[in-house]
Design a protein around this motif. Structure first.
Motif, short mmCIF file in Angstrom:
data_model
loop_
_atom_site.label_atom_id
_atom_site.label_comp_id
_atom_site.label_asym_id
_atom_site.label_seq_id
_atom_site.Cartn_x
_atom_site.Cartn_y
_atom_site.Cartn_z
N LEU A 217 0.81 -1.22 0.00
CA LEU A 217 0.00 0.00 0.00
C LEU A 217 0.84 1.27 0.00
CD1 LEU A 217 -2.81 1.27 0.06
CD2 LEU A 217 -2.68 1.20 2.55
N GLU A 218 1.85 1.31 0.85
CA GLU A 218 2.67 2.52 0.96
C GLU A 218 3.36 2.87 -0.35
OE1 GLU A 218 3.15 4.48 3.88
OE2 GLU A 218 1.54 3.28 4.73
N VAL B 247 -0.02 3.69 -3.26
CA VAL B 247 -1.04 4.72 -3.09
C VAL B 247 -0.43 5.91 -2.36
CG1 VAL B 247 -3.31 5.23 -2.10
CG2 VAL B 247 -2.83 2.93 -2.99
N LYS C 292 -0.03 9.33 -0.13
CA LYS C 292 -0.67 9.77 1.12
C LYS C 292 -1.94 10.53 0.79
CE LYS C 292 3.27 10.08 4.17
NZ LYS C 292 4.05 10.92 5.06
N ARG D 22 -5.46 6.30 0.79
CA ARG D 22 -4.55 5.45 1.56
C ARG D 22 -5.07 5.27 2.99
NH1 ARG D 22 1.78 6.56 2.84
NH2 ARG D 22 2.01 6.44 0.59
N SER D 23 -5.55 6.34 3.60
CA SER D 23 -6.11 6.23 4.95
C SER D 23 -7.31 5.29 4.98
CB SER D 23 -6.52 7.61 5.48
OG SER D 23 -5.40 8.43 5.62
N ILE E 108 -7.89 2.81 2.93
CA ILE E 108 -7.44 1.42 2.74
C ILE E 108 -6.82 0.89 4.03
CG2 ILE E 108 -5.90 -0.09 1.44
CD1 ILE E 108 -6.36 1.76 -0.99
N TRP E 109 -6.06 1.75 4.74
CA TRP E 109 -5.51 1.31 6.03
C TRP E 109 -6.64 0.99 7.01
CZ3 TRP E 109 -1.45 -1.16 6.40
CH2 TRP E 109 -0.25 -0.77 5.83
#
Length: 184
Positions: free
Chosen positions: A33-34, A37, A39, A43-44, A46-47
């Motif tokens: 992910l990092e 995608v 920031k 991304r948030s 997905i986290w």
């Protein structure tokens, strides 16, 4: 051998494949992910999904372990020699790694105080300095799990394609019989 002796029960089969699917999805998110995608909100989000799926994963593992110890069908052992010992050791390693990963993930979620869905968030508990250490060990355990799972998968494929036995077929979806659950 009757059909009920040649395959696991439907619940065991479903929990097995659900666990495998969740492991793969969670590992892919955690690993890539990092890098994929940028920031931001996506991304948030997905986290957050990773943490929600991680809690679901923990529930599935608990259900699988309880089911296997109580009502899950036990099949007769085809080979009680060294390969059986290796298979048992591999399954034990898989289960231990699953539990370690779930425990570290839950600890990490609470140390971070992550947002799960919408306004639902966990409280941030513990020392924020633990974040990096928990993330490291969680990721390391996940990578080790993937190696053991790859070995497990390779062994099942060897059984199926080289040895032409029923080891893989008995855990495939659609193979569960409708016979009453029985433990052997």
């Amino acid at each position: 051998m009757t059909s009920r002796e040649t395959s696991y029960d439907g619940t065991t089969i479903a929990l097995h494949w659900l666990t495998g699917g969740l492991v793969l999805v969670l590992w892919l998110i955690g690993t890539f992910l990092e890098d994929l995608v940028p920031k931001g909100a996506l991304r948030s989000g997905i986290w957050s999904a990773h943490f929600v799926l991680g809690f679901a994963f923990t529930g599935v593992i608990a259900m699988l372990l309880i089911w296997r110890q109580t009502k899950g069908r036990k099949l007769p052992v085809d080979n009680s020699g060294p390969l059986h010992v290796l298979a048992k050791a591999t399954h034990l390693a898989l289960y231990l790694l699953l539990l370690v990963i779930a425990g570290l993930g839950i600890a990490n979620a609470f140390v971070r105080g992550v947002t799960l869905i919408g306004p639902l968030a966990l409280p941030a508990l513990g020392d924020p300095e633990w974040r990096r250490l928990l993330t490291h060990w969680h990721g390391l355990a996940a990578n080790v799990l993937m190696v053991v799972a790859a070995f497990h998968t390779a062994a099942a494929l060897i059984h199926h394609y080289l040895w032409h036995d029923t080891v893989l077929r008995r855990i495939l979806p659609g193979r569960a019989s409708s016979a009453p659950y029985e433990r052997f």
